[in-house]
Scaffold this active site. Sequence first.
Site, short mmCIF file in Angstrom:
data_model
loop_
_atom_site.label_atom_id
_atom_site.label_comp_id
_atom_site.label_asym_id
_atom_site.label_seq_id
_atom_site.Cartn_x
_atom_site.Cartn_y
_atom_site.Cartn_z
N ASP A 88 0.93 -1.15 -0.08
CA ASP A 88 0.03 -0.02 0.07
C ASP A 88 0.91 1.13 0.14
O ASP A 88 1.71 1.28 0.84
CB ASP A 88 -0.76 -0.10 0.99
CG ASP A 88 -1.87 1.21 1.25
OD1 ASP A 88 -2.70 1.35 0.25
OD2 ASP A 88 -1.91 1.92 2.01
N ASP A 493 -21.84 -32.35 -26.96
CA ASP A 493 -20.48 -32.46 -27.50
C ASP A 493 -20.65 -33.59 -28.52
O ASP A 493 -21.87 -34.10 -28.95
CB ASP A 493 -19.75 -33.10 -26.34
CG ASP A 493 -17.99 -32.71 -26.60
OD1 ASP A 493 -17.55 -33.13 -27.70
OD2 ASP A 493 -17.62 -31.90 -25.72
N GLY A 519 -23.90 -34.11 -30.73
CA GLY A 519 -24.14 -33.23 -31.79
C GLY A 519 -23.10 -32.47 -32.14
O GLY A 519 -22.09 -32.51 -31.70
N ASP A 520 -22.94 -32.02 -33.37
CA ASP A 520 -21.84 -31.15 -33.87
C ASP A 520 -22.37 -29.81 -33.79
O ASP A 520 -23.38 -29.26 -34.53
CB ASP A 520 -21.70 -31.71 -35.34
CG ASP A 520 -20.43 -30.91 -35.95
OD1 ASP A 520 -20.43 -29.63 -35.50
OD2 ASP A 520 -19.84 -31.34 -36.75
N PHE A 521 -21.60 -28.87 -32.82
CA PHE A 521 -22.17 -27.44 -32.80
C PHE A 521 -22.04 -26.58 -34.16
O PHE A 521 -22.52 -25.37 -34.10
CB PHE A 521 -21.34 -27.02 -31.42
CG PHE A 521 -20.22 -26.93 -31.27
CD1 PHE A 521 -19.21 -26.57 -32.41
CD2 PHE A 521 -19.78 -27.19 -29.98
CE1 PHE A 521 -17.92 -26.50 -31.77
CE2 PHE A 521 -18.29 -27.34 -29.70
CZ PHE A 521 -17.37 -26.73 -30.56
N ARG A 536 -13.05 -23.33 -22.91
CA ARG A 536 -12.10 -23.74 -23.91
C ARG A 536 -12.40 -24.28 -25.16
O ARG A 536 -11.73 -25.16 -25.81
CB ARG A 536 -11.48 -24.93 -23.04
CG ARG A 536 -10.46 -24.27 -21.97
CD ARG A 536 -9.60 -25.35 -21.33
NE ARG A 536 -10.05 -26.33 -20.74
CZ ARG A 536 -9.63 -27.36 -20.33
NH1 ARG A 536 -8.50 -27.58 -20.69
NH2 ARG A 536 -10.21 -28.43 -19.72
N1 SAM Z 1 -15.23 -27.62 -22.42
C1 SAM Z 1 -14.34 -28.61 -21.90
C2 SAM Z 1 -13.53 -28.04 -20.96
O1 SAM Z 1 -13.23 -26.81 -20.85
O2 SAM Z 1 -12.75 -28.77 -20.38
C3 SAM Z 1 -13.54 -29.17 -23.10
C4 SAM Z 1 -12.73 -28.51 -23.84
S1 SAM Z 1 -12.02 -29.21 -25.07
C5 SAM Z 1 -10.50 -28.17 -25.47
C6 SAM Z 1 -13.12 -28.97 -26.74
C7 SAM Z 1 -14.32 -29.85 -26.68
O3 SAM Z 1 -15.28 -29.27 -27.68
C8 SAM Z 1 -14.14 -31.37 -26.62
O4 SAM Z 1 -14.88 -31.75 -25.72
C9 SAM Z 1 -14.70 -31.43 -27.91
O5 SAM Z 1 -14.95 -32.83 -28.32
C10 SAM Z 1 -15.42 -30.44 -28.14
N2 SAM Z 1 -15.97 -30.37 -29.77
C11 SAM Z 1 -15.28 -30.10 -30.67
N3 SAM Z 1 -15.88 -30.06 -31.82
C12 SAM Z 1 -16.95 -30.00 -31.64
C13 SAM Z 1 -18.13 -29.87 -32.39
N4 SAM Z 1 -18.06 -29.58 -33.77
N5 SAM Z 1 -19.38 -29.94 -31.87
C14 SAM Z 1 -19.45 -30.37 -30.68
N6 SAM Z 1 -18.31 -30.28 -29.75
C15 SAM Z 1 -17.20 -30.15 -30.30
#
Ligand code: SAM
Length: 632
Positions: A88, A493, A519-521, A536
Site C-alpha cells: 500500500d 458434445d 451433436g456437432d455444434f 476452452r
Molecule cells: N469444455 C471442456 C473444458 O473446458 O474442459 C472441453 C474443452 S475441449 C478443448 C473442446 C471440446 O469441444 C471437446 O470436448 C470437443 O469434443 C468439443 N468439440 C469439438 N468440436 C465439436 C463440435 N463440432 N461439436 C461439439 N463439440 C465439439
Amino acid sequence: MVLSPVLGKLASKRVVLASASPRRREILTNVGLRFEVVPSWFKETLEKSSFATPYEYAVETAKQKALEVANRMHMKHLRTPDVVIGADTIVSVDEQILEKPVDKQDAYRMLSRLNGKEHSVFTGVAIIHCRSQDNQLQTEITDFYEETKVKFSDLSEELLWEYIHSGEPMDKAGGYGIQALGGMLVEYVHGDFLNVVGFPLNHFCKKLAELYYPPPKHNVQHKKYDSVPSVDTFENQSEGEIESSNFAEHTGARKSDSSGMCSSATHNSKSSSSVRTGFKVPLGNQNGVSESAAKLPSKILELMDGFRASKALFVASKLKMFDLLKDKGPLKAVDIANQVGTSVCGTERLLDACAALGLLEKTSQGYSNTDSANTYLTSEGECSLHSFIIHSDDHLWPLFTNLESAVKEGSRQNHLAFGKKAEDLFKDYYHSQDVKQRFMAAMHSIARLTARDVATAFDLSQFKSACDLGGCTGALAHELIQMYPNLKVTVFDLPEVIANTSYFQPSGQHATPVTFVSGDFFKDNLPEADLYILSRVLHDWPDEKIHVLLSKISAVCKPGSALLVAEIVLDEKKTHPPRAVLQSLSMTEGKQRSGSEYKELLEKYGFTNVQIKITGNLLDAVLCFKKNLSLP
Ligand code: SAM
C-alpha cells in the site's frame, strides 16, 4: 547486489501479488519474479487517526490486503498460495495521509497541498507465507515500509489543472504518478524511486534475503526496527548455511513445500508477529552465493533447463512413482525401482531430480511426496493433474519437439510428430479409444480444477437452464449444479465424446443430473437454454468456424439470455499470462485473445454488457448478454 538468488527462492513457490496496480506488476515482472495477480478486495478504510504514524497505516493496509487474498484463495478453492505479497502506497504531507483522489477536485486539493513542498511517500509491504494444515490456513507475516522524500516544484494553477485533466492523477496515491507526466512536477527525489512508483524493490529483496538466508546466529546483531539490513546478509553465508536455510527453518513454521492447494473449505487465519529485526553479517569470503553466481541470468538458466524438469515430472508421473509414494512412502530408491520395474541407478537419479524440483522430499528414510505431489501428481485425487501430464508427454511433447518447423511453416506439425497429417483437431484425438480416453481425462483434470472459479466468477442464479457446448466430460456442468441447484444443465458434445462420458461421472447422486446430448455444434441444432457456455472452445478454431458457431448461438439466444466464455484472457499486450502465450505455440488454427478482443468478438455477434473476470485460476470468465433488439 545479489538479487537473483533471493528471487530464485520464490521460483518454486506459488507467489501471488495481491494488488491490481500495473506498476507493481511491472516492477516485479521486470526482475523475473513469476507470480499471479489476485487483486485484493480489502477496502482501504482503516481509521487513519488510530495509527501513530502514516507508515503504520500503510503497513497495516498492505497486511490486510494480502491476508484477504490469502484467506479468499484458501477458502474459495483451497488453492492456498505459498506466498502472498501485499503493498500500500500513501503520500504524507503535514502529518496528513493522502491516498488516491476520488475526483478531479480532490486531485486538485491534493496536488495543491504538495505544491512547492517536500513530502514523504511510504509504501507498506507485507510478505505472507501461507500453508494449509488440517484444512486451516496458517500464515507467517513479514512486513516493512520504505520512505522516500519527494519535492514538488512551485507549480502554476494552469499546470496543475492541465495535469489533472490528463487523467493521470486518478488512480495514484497523492494524485500523481512519478513515472509518467507527474515526473515533470518533481524537483527532487531522496530515496528509492521505485518506492514512489509503488513498490520498494530494493528493500523487498533485502527482506527476502533475511528470510531465506538468515545469518548464523552468533553473527546476528539486533538492530532497531527502522534500520534496513545490508544486502551483505545473504552475500556472506557458508554453503551449508545457505543449503539449510529456507523459510521453514528460519521461522520454524514450515516443514516443506506444501502448497496444499486443493482440500476442504474451512479456514482459520493465524498471524504471527511481524518480523521486524534487521541483521548485519560481517563481510567475509565464505560466500554461499558467489560474485559470479550473482551475475548468472537465473531466468535464462531456468528456461534452458525447463525441458529437463518437465520431462522428469512426466516420467515420474508415467511410472506412477507419486502413487507409490503416497501409499507406501518413504521408500528407498531400490525399493521403488523394484516395484516399478526400473533400474536402480536411473530411478535414483530421477528421484533426486524430483527432490531437487521440490516434488519429493528426501530424508534418511528415503523419498516421500510433498503435499503438493500428493494433491496434484497422484493419479486418483480430486485435484489430480496426472491425466493432463500424461497428455502433455504423449501429445504436446512430440508437437513441441517439432516447434522449429511449426514456426517456419506456421502450422501444426502432426505429420512429423505422429507420422500423419492433421485432420480436424478433435478427429485426431478421437481416432482411437485410447487417445480419446487420454484426451478426455486431460480435459477433465483441468476442468475440475477450474470449474468452481468459472462457475462462481459471476452470479448465474438468474438462469434456469444452461448448455455447455463442447462440455466434454461434464466436469463444469456438475460444478454448476452444485453451485446453482435449480439450474438444468445440458452438455452438448460430439457423439464419440458423449458415448464415453459415463467413466467420468461423479459417484453419488445429484438431485438434478446433467443431461448429455450428442451433436456437432457447427451443424446441428443447439439445445435450448438461457445460458450458453463455451469453455476452452473458442481458442481452438479459426475465424470462419467461430463465425459459424457464434452466429448459431446468437440466433438461438433470446434477448436477455447469456453466453459464458471460459478461456485464459490475455492482457492487452498479449504477453501475459505466459501459459496462454506458450499454449499458442501448439499452432492450432485458433488463437488466444485479450479482454478487448473478446469484447469486440462477442459484440459483433449481438452480445452486449460484456464482463470479464480474471479469476486467478487457469481459466478466466467472460459473461455477455444477448442484445434486446428493441433497444438502440
Ligand atoms: N469444455 C471442456 C473444458 O473446458 O474442459 C472441453 C474443452 S475441449 C478443448 C473442446 C471440446 O469441444 C471437446 O470436448 C470437443 O469434443 C468439443 N468439440 C469439438 N468440436 C465439436 C463440435 N463440432 N461439436 C461439439 N463439440 C465439439
